[in-house]
Design a protein around this motif. Structure first.
Motif, PDB file in Angstrom:
ATOM      1  N   ARG A   1     -44.425  -8.731  12.716  1.00 16.62           N
ATOM      2  CA  ARG A   1     -44.701  -8.508  11.295  1.00 16.62           C
ATOM      3  C   ARG A   1     -45.763  -7.424  11.205  1.00 16.62           C
ATOM      4  O   ARG A   1     -46.865  -7.591  11.726  1.00 16.62           O
ATOM      5  CB  ARG A   1     -45.182  -9.791  10.626  1.00 16.62           C
ATOM      6  CG  ARG A   1     -44.097 -10.849  10.546  1.00 16.62           C
ATOM      7  CD  ARG A   1     -44.571 -12.093   9.875  1.00 16.62           C
ATOM      8  NE  ARG A   1     -45.574 -12.721  10.744  1.00 16.62           N
ATOM      9  CZ  ARG A   1     -46.458 -13.618  10.350  1.00 16.62           C
ATOM     10  NH1 ARG A   1     -46.471 -14.009   9.108  1.00 16.62           N
ATOM     11  NH2 ARG A   1     -47.320 -14.126  11.188  1.00 16.62           N
ATOM     12  N   VAL A   2     -45.419  -6.330  10.547  1.00 14.06           N
ATOM     13  CA  VAL A   2     -46.303  -5.170  10.464  1.00 14.06           C
ATOM     14  C   VAL A   2     -46.810  -5.066   9.034  1.00 14.06           C
ATOM     15  O   VAL A   2     -46.022  -4.959   8.086  1.00 14.06           O
ATOM     16  CB  VAL A   2     -45.554  -3.874  10.862  1.00 14.06           C
ATOM     17  CG1 VAL A   2     -46.477  -2.682  10.797  1.00 14.06           C
ATOM     18  CG2 VAL A   2     -44.933  -4.021  12.243  1.00 14.06           C
ATOM     19  N   TYR A   3     -48.140  -5.091   8.874  1.00 11.19           N
ATOM     20  CA  TYR A   3     -48.763  -4.995   7.552  1.00 11.19           C
ATOM     21  C   TYR A   3     -49.278  -3.576   7.362  1.00 11.19           C
ATOM     22  O   TYR A   3     -50.059  -3.078   8.166  1.00 11.19           O
ATOM     23  CB  TYR A   3     -49.897  -6.015   7.428  1.00 11.19           C
ATOM     24  CG  TYR A   3     -49.384  -7.432   7.489  1.00 11.19           C
ATOM     25  CD1 TYR A   3     -48.929  -8.066   6.340  1.00 11.19           C
ATOM     26  CD2 TYR A   3     -49.319  -8.118   8.697  1.00 11.19           C
ATOM     27  CE1 TYR A   3     -48.442  -9.364   6.389  1.00 11.19           C
ATOM     28  CE2 TYR A   3     -48.834  -9.412   8.752  1.00 11.19           C
ATOM     29  CZ  TYR A   3     -48.396 -10.027   7.603  1.00 11.19           C
ATOM     30  OH  TYR A   3     -47.902 -11.304   7.657  1.00 11.19           O
TER      31      TYR A   3
ATOM     32  N   LEU B   1     -38.858  -5.305  13.842  1.00 15.28           N
ATOM     33  CA  LEU B   1     -39.999  -5.003  12.976  1.00 15.28           C
ATOM     34  C   LEU B   1     -39.709  -5.441  11.545  1.00 15.28           C
ATOM     35  O   LEU B   1     -38.675  -5.101  10.975  1.00 15.28           O
ATOM     36  CB  LEU B   1     -40.300  -3.502  13.003  1.00 15.28           C
ATOM     37  CG  LEU B   1     -40.602  -2.899  14.370  1.00 15.28           C
ATOM     38  CD1 LEU B   1     -40.747  -1.391  14.263  1.00 15.28           C
ATOM     39  CD2 LEU B   1     -41.849  -3.514  14.962  1.00 15.28           C
ATOM     40  N   ASN B   2     -40.628  -6.192  10.981  1.00 16.49           N
ATOM     41  CA  ASN B   2     -40.589  -6.564   9.569  1.00 16.49           C
ATOM     42  C   ASN B   2     -41.837  -5.987   8.916  1.00 16.49           C
ATOM     43  O   ASN B   2     -42.948  -6.267   9.356  1.00 16.49           O
ATOM     44  CB  ASN B   2     -40.565  -8.080   9.388  1.00 16.49           C
ATOM     45  CG  ASN B   2     -39.312  -8.706   9.942  1.00 16.49           C
ATOM     46  OD1 ASN B   2     -38.250  -8.091   9.934  1.00 16.49           O
ATOM     47  ND2 ASN B   2     -39.420  -9.920  10.430  1.00 16.49           N
TER      48      ASN B   2
ATOM     49  N   GLU C   1     -40.264   0.685   0.678  1.00 16.90           N
ATOM     50  CA  GLU C   1     -38.800   0.577   0.694  1.00 16.90           C
ATOM     51  C   GLU C   1     -38.181   1.661   1.571  1.00 16.90           C
ATOM     52  O   GLU C   1     -37.209   1.408   2.283  1.00 16.90           O
ATOM     53  CB  GLU C   1     -38.237   0.651  -0.731  1.00 16.90           C
ATOM     54  CG  GLU C   1     -38.525  -0.572  -1.560  1.00 16.90           C
ATOM     55  CD  GLU C   1     -38.042  -1.856  -0.914  1.00 16.90           C
ATOM     56  OE1 GLU C   1     -36.907  -1.895  -0.390  1.00 16.90           O
ATOM     57  OE2 GLU C   1     -38.810  -2.833  -0.916  1.00 16.90           O
ATOM     58  N   ASN C   2     -38.750   2.861   1.539  1.00 18.36           N
ATOM     59  CA  ASN C   2     -38.273   3.942   2.393  1.00 18.36           C
ATOM     60  C   ASN C   2     -38.482   3.595   3.869  1.00 18.36           C
ATOM     61  O   ASN C   2     -37.612   3.841   4.706  1.00 18.36           O
ATOM     62  CB  ASN C   2     -38.985   5.243   2.032  1.00 18.36           C
ATOM     63  CG  ASN C   2     -38.399   6.438   2.737  1.00 18.36           C
ATOM     64  OD1 ASN C   2     -37.321   6.375   3.305  1.00 18.36           O
ATOM     65  ND2 ASN C   2     -39.112   7.538   2.697  1.00 18.36           N
ATOM     66  N   ILE C   3     -39.641   3.031   4.191  1.00 19.17           N
ATOM     67  CA  ILE C   3     -39.928   2.634   5.578  1.00 19.17           C
ATOM     68  C   ILE C   3     -38.975   1.522   6.010  1.00 19.17           C
ATOM     69  O   ILE C   3     -38.461   1.544   7.133  1.00 19.17           O
ATOM     70  CB  ILE C   3     -41.401   2.198   5.710  1.00 19.17           C
ATOM     71  CG1 ILE C   3     -42.316   3.413   5.567  1.00 19.17           C
ATOM     72  CG2 ILE C   3     -41.650   1.495   7.039  1.00 19.17           C
ATOM     73  CD1 ILE C   3     -43.785   3.080   5.466  1.00 19.17           C
ATOM     74  N   LYS C   4     -38.720   0.567   5.127  1.00 19.79           N
ATOM     75  CA  LYS C   4     -37.791  -0.520   5.464  1.00 19.79           C
ATOM     76  C   LYS C   4     -36.383   0.028   5.704  1.00 19.79           C
ATOM     77  O   LYS C   4     -35.663  -0.464   6.576  1.00 19.79           O
ATOM     78  CB  LYS C   4     -37.763  -1.570   4.354  1.00 19.79           C
ATOM     79  CG  LYS C   4     -38.979  -2.456   4.338  1.00 19.79           C
ATOM     80  CD  LYS C   4     -38.881  -3.490   3.236  1.00 19.79           C
ATOM     81  CE  LYS C   4     -40.079  -4.412   3.219  1.00 19.79           C
ATOM     82  NZ  LYS C   4     -40.000  -5.429   2.163  1.00 19.79           N
TER      83      LYS C   4
ATOM     84  N   LYS D   1     -34.861   1.137  11.692  1.00 23.11           N
ATOM     85  CA  LYS D   1     -34.202   1.333  12.988  1.00 23.11           C
ATOM     86  C   LYS D   1     -34.746   2.565  13.703  1.00 23.11           C
ATOM     87  O   LYS D   1     -34.938   2.549  14.918  1.00 23.11           O
ATOM     88  CB  LYS D   1     -32.697   1.442  12.802  1.00 23.11           C
ATOM     89  CG  LYS D   1     -32.046   0.135  12.434  1.00 23.11           C
ATOM     90  CD  LYS D   1     -30.557   0.266  12.319  1.00 23.11           C
ATOM     91  CE  LYS D   1     -29.943  -1.066  11.924  1.00 23.11           C
ATOM     92  NZ  LYS D   1     -28.495  -0.979  11.804  1.00 23.11           N
ATOM     93  N   THR D   2     -35.004   3.612  12.952  1.00 20.68           N
ATOM     94  CA  THR D   2     -35.568   4.826  13.535  1.00 20.68           C
ATOM     95  C   THR D   2     -36.975   4.569  14.060  1.00 20.68           C
ATOM     96  O   THR D   2     -37.327   5.001  15.155  1.00 20.68           O
ATOM     97  CB  THR D   2     -35.604   5.953  12.483  1.00 20.68           C
ATOM     98  OG1 THR D   2     -34.291   6.119  11.934  1.00 20.68           O
ATOM     99  CG2 THR D   2     -36.082   7.252  13.085  1.00 20.68           C
ATOM    100  N   VAL D   3     -37.775   3.833  13.290  1.00 23.32           N
ATOM    101  CA  VAL D   3     -39.148   3.519  13.701  1.00 23.32           C
ATOM    102  C   VAL D   3     -39.112   2.637  14.947  1.00 23.32           C
ATOM    103  O   VAL D   3     -39.877   2.860  15.899  1.00 23.32           O
ATOM    104  CB  VAL D   3     -39.916   2.830  12.552  1.00 23.32           C
ATOM    105  CG1 VAL D   3     -41.281   2.363  13.011  1.00 23.32           C
ATOM    106  CG2 VAL D   3     -40.043   3.759  11.355  1.00 23.32           C
ATOM    107  N   ARG D   4     -38.226   1.670  14.966  1.00 21.66           N
ATOM    108  CA  ARG D   4     -38.130   0.777  16.129  1.00 21.66           C
ATOM    109  C   ARG D   4     -37.694   1.549  17.373  1.00 21.66           C
ATOM    110  O   ARG D   4     -38.208   1.310  18.467  1.00 21.66           O
ATOM    111  CB  ARG D   4     -37.148  -0.356  15.841  1.00 21.66           C
ATOM    112  CG  ARG D   4     -37.081  -1.352  16.973  1.00 21.66           C
ATOM    113  CD  ARG D   4     -36.254  -2.567  16.593  1.00 21.66           C
ATOM    114  NE  ARG D   4     -36.261  -3.508  17.695  1.00 21.66           N
ATOM    115  CZ  ARG D   4     -35.165  -3.910  18.320  1.00 21.66           C
ATOM    116  NH1 ARG D   4     -33.990  -3.475  17.938  1.00 21.66           N
ATOM    117  NH2 ARG D   4     -35.255  -4.765  19.314  1.00 21.66           N
TER     118      ARG D   4
END
Length: 118
Positions: free
Chosen positions: A48-50, A91-92, A64-67, A71-74
């Motif tokens: 869980r990433v805050y 990642l959440n 919302e853009n990051i969510k 997949k790219t971030v992961r």
């Protein structure tokens, strides 16, 4: 012993994600995304990433853009930690609004002061 290992992994993930977001938001200009905390499940399968996002008016839109791009971030995170972790956790992302909450409390306390103290 296990808690120390999880804490080290959380700090490492926070550092690596901060660097990823710093590079990605440099192109946007005027937007800053910082990773305030990472909490990993005991089996290391979910993180869980805050995130603290400035300006806070665009926080929901940026989150919302990051969510949408998780997949790219992961993938980028997995390429950075592949020597340390066998499997990169899912990642959440969550909005960390604690700074806005503190600012609101400070503003309320300042407005509550008597006029003679100001």
């Amino acid at each position: 012993m296990e808690n120390k290992r999880i804490a080290k992994i959380q700090r490492m993930l926070q550092k690596e994600l901060s660097e990823i977001f710093r590079r990605q938001t440099a192109a946007l200009g005027g937007v800053m995304v910082s990773v305030s905390a990472v909490k990993v499940s005991p089996d290391l399968s979910i993180a869980r990433v805050y995130l603290s996002i400035f300006p806070s008016q665009r926080a929901a839109e940026i989150l919302e853009n990051i969510k949408a791009q998780h997949k790219t971030v992961r993938y980028e995170l997995a390429s950075r930690v592949k020597e340390i972790l066998r499997k990169c956790p899912d990642l959440n992302f969550y909005l960390d609004d604690s700074l806005d909450y503190i600012e609101n409390i400070d503003r309320l306390l300042a407005s509550d002061k008597p006029a003679e103290e100001a």
